[in-house]
Structure formats: structure tokens, C-alpha cells
Design an enzyme around this catalytic site. Structure first.
Site, PDB file in Angstrom:
ATOM      1  CE  LYS A  53      44.494  73.759 107.669  1.00  7.13           C
ATOM      2  NZ  LYS A  53      45.231  72.804 108.530  1.00  7.13           N
ATOM      3  CD  GLN A  97      45.908  69.053 108.354  1.00  7.94           C
ATOM      4  OE1 GLN A  97      46.099  70.156 107.851  1.00  7.94           O
ATOM      5  NE2 GLN A  97      45.106  68.887 109.392  1.00  7.94           N
ATOM      6  CG  ASP A 120      49.865  74.501 111.770  1.00  8.05           C
ATOM      7  OD1 ASP A 120      48.849  75.210 111.661  1.00  8.05           O
ATOM      8  OD2 ASP A 120      50.010  73.419 111.171  1.00  8.05           O
TER       9      ASP A 120
END
Ligand code: NDP
Length: 313
Positions: A53, A97, A120
Site C-alpha cells: 500500500k 491494518q 477503508d
């Protein structure tokens, strides 16, 4: 007959090329979108995901930074970090994450992220907006699957879609996105009765369960589009020999590297499906591309340049 392979790597590159133009225009307007990734502990898969990412941000010319609290971190420490990132104006996107260590209250941490920076799409406000089909940041993997379907011309209106998996990250949001595009959607899970029978009704079958090669050819109506979200690493020779008996290239890869990736869809499904996403190189690259899309979108919206640049979607 062999399925058309839906190449996510190429599509991901295409989306990133489109974004690059937007990033240039934003930079000319004095805005460099910024992403902060929070990576707790030493989970090797998480490290690889975050590395990819960050690399994607760098390639696009976005600002990025990585925060790596130890596995022993507390909920309070993470909340303090999120609070700091929420306040910093140059940070447009915050990515936590998952999974977080067991002692951390994951829901509290995710709810602490400013919804405007929630790239997200996990904050309850953005989840609510998704349910109500209102504009907001959408979860990256489901949004990536939708992009893959749209850009490959796969019709959704009136189609029967079956999603296997009901997680908050993949299955549930994807089912909603498909529904908003007028598919007739069935969501399956571990208690579903006659899963192969239900799956066979699908024009579009999505496997997002985290079970290696579970979806065998008998789950698939001939000609159906099959989207394989799963990522599973096979390290056992007997399993590899069995799974890839008819796929010599994959078997060769296993013999060379000692492991190989397989999705939730059995490799032999390629002989039944009309179209199929590969693993790797299917949904994975789209997830990262859509994270970049979300970061740029968050930057535009937060910094008031929403109307100056055309959206990818
Ligand atoms: P979860 O473990 O959170 O959810 C799995 C879902 O599958 C659950 O709803 C579960 O049902 C269902 N399920 C499990 N076993 C069965 C079964 N035997 N029959 C029917 N349903 C079953 O996984 P995620 O959604 O987070 O991830 C799914 C997969 O996608 C994983 O392989 C993950 O690695 C991959 N992934 C890939 C991404 C990418 O970028 N390509 C991104 C995110 C995930 P129940 O709810 O009843 O327990």
C-alpha cells in the site's frame, strides 16, 4: 471451454494511471494527498499488505507514513495515535491494518477514525451511508470487485448474484453494492444449507470465505462469472499436487518456491466458469487501487477541491 480471465493487475494499473492525472492536478492546486498506515505488531501478511500500500502511494506521488506500534500496544495508546492523525491536516486517509492484537478493542479504534479520513470505509457512519446508498468512502475490496465487474462489462441489473461470506470487510458490503446495482443478491455463510445448490443459481458468484479451493466446479453454473476474493497460501506438497493436478504451471511454481497461493475457488473452476478472477492478480490489485482512489477522494473532499477534478468513479 476455458473461462475468460479477468486480469486485476492490468485493471489496477489502468485505474492508477487515471489517478496519476488527478494527483497532478491536485498538486497544481497545492494539495498532496496523504495516507497514514497503522500497522500493529509483527503479522507477516499484514506487513506485506502495508508495504504494498505504501509502495502504491509512492508510485502515485502521494505522501505516506507508517506507524508501527508494538504487539503489546493498548487500546488507549492506539486511540491517542488515531487522535493525533485525525488532527493533522496533511493526513487525508487513515488505514488501520487488521487484525489488531486480542487485547485491543478493534471496534473502538475503528470508530475513533475521523469518518472523512476513513479510507477503508469501516466507520459506522460510512457503513450507514453504504446501506442507504449515499455517497461516502466505500470499503476497498468490495469497491474493487465492483470496478472489476463494471470495467469488464459484466451486467448486474437483474442478474442473480451469490456472495459466499458475510464479513463486515468483504461479504456484507459487497452484497450491498451489488444490490444497489440492481442485482438479485443472496448472501451465504457457514450455516447456509445446500451451499453448492444455492451457488449454482448465480450468474455472478463471489467467494469470500477464506477456505482454500472450497468452491469446486459443482458450485458453478456453466458460463457464470466467478470472483475469487480469497487468498490462501498452500505449503503442503500433497495438497498442492492434488489441487493443481491439471495446472502444471502452478505445480511447477510450488516445486520452485515451496509454496503457492490459491483462492477460495478451486483451480478447475476455470473449465466451467464463463469468466474468472485469478489468484494472485485478480481482486488483490484492485483493493490497493481502490485504496488510492479513496485517499485521493478524501483529499479532494476534505480540502475543498471536490469540483475541480473529475472522479474516477
Ligand atoms: P472472514 O473470516 O471474516 O469471513 C469469512 C466468511 O466466510 C464468514 O462469513 C463465514 O461464515 C464464511 N464461511 C467460512 N467458511 C464457510 C463455509 N464452509 N461455507 C460457507 N461460508 C463459510 O474473512 P474475510 O471476509 O475477511 O476474508 C475472506 C477471504 O478474502 C480471506 O481469504 C481473505 O484473505 C481474503 N481477502 C482478500 C482481500 C483482497 O484484497 N483480495 C482483502 C480482504 C480479504 P460465518 O459468518 O457463518 O462464520
Amino acid at each position: 471451454m476455458s473461462a475468460r480471465i479477468l486480469n486485476g493487475t492490468e485493471l489496477g494499473q489502468q485505474i492508477r494511471a487515471e489517478l496519476r492525472q488527478q494527483v497532478e492536478e491536485l498538486k497544481q492546486a497545492g494539495v498532496t494527498p496523504g495516507l497514514a498506515a497503522v500497522l500493529v505488531g509483527e503479522n507477516p501478511a499484514s506487513h506485506i499488505y502495508v508495504r504494498n500500500k505504501i509502495r502504491a502511494c509512492e508510485e502515485l506521488g502521494l505522501y505516506s507514513e507508517r506507524h508501527t506500534p508494538p504487539a503489546t500496544t493498548t487500546t488507549a495508546e492506539l486511540l491517542a495515535l488515531i487522535d493525533d492523525l485525525n488532527r493533522r491536516p496533511e493526513i487525508d486517509g487513515i488505514l488501520v491494518q487488521l487484525p489488531l492484537p486480542a487485547q485491543v478493542d478493534t471496534q473502538r479504534v475503528l470508530q475513533a477514525v475521523d469518518p472523512a479520513k476513513d479510507v477503508d470505509g469501516f466507520h459506522p457512519m460510512n457503513v450507514g451511508a453504504l446501506v442507504a446508498n449515499r455517497p461516502a468512502l466505500r470499503p476497498c475490496t468490495p469497491a474493487g470487485v465492483m470496478e472489476l465487474l463494471a470495467r469488464n462489462g459484466i451486467a448486474l441489473k437483474g442478474a442473480r448474484a451469490v456472495v459466499v461470506g458475510r464479513s463486515d470487510i468483504v461479504g456484507k458490503p459487497l452484497a450491498l453494492l451489488l444490490l444497489h446495482q440492481h442485482a438479485t443478491v443472496t448472501v451465504c455463510h457457514s450455516r447456509t444449507r445446500d451451499l453448492p445448490g444455492v451457488a449454482r443459481e448465480a450468474d455472478i458468484l463471489v467467494a469470500a470465505m477464506g477456505k482454500a479451493a472450497f468452491v469446486t466446479p459443482d458450485f458453478v453454473r456453466p458460463g457464470a462469472t466467478v470472483i475469487d476474493v480469497g487468498i490462501n497460501r498452500i505449503e503442503d506438497a500433497a495438497t498442492a499436487e492434488k489441487l493443481f493436478a491439471r495446472h502444471p504451471a502452478k505445480l511447477e511454481e510450488f516445486r520452485r518456491k515451496g509454496n503457492v497461493l490459491v483462492g477460495d475457488v478451486h483451480p478447475d473452476v476455470v473449465e466451467v466458469a464463463g469468466a474468472l478472477t485469478p489468484v494472485p492478480g485478480g481482486v488483490g490489485p484492485l483493493t490497493i487501487a481502490l485504496l488510492m482512489v479513496n485517499t485521493v477522494q478524501a483529499a479532494r473532499q476534505r480540502r475543498g477541491v471536490a469540483n475541480r477534478v473529475e472522479a474516477v468513479r
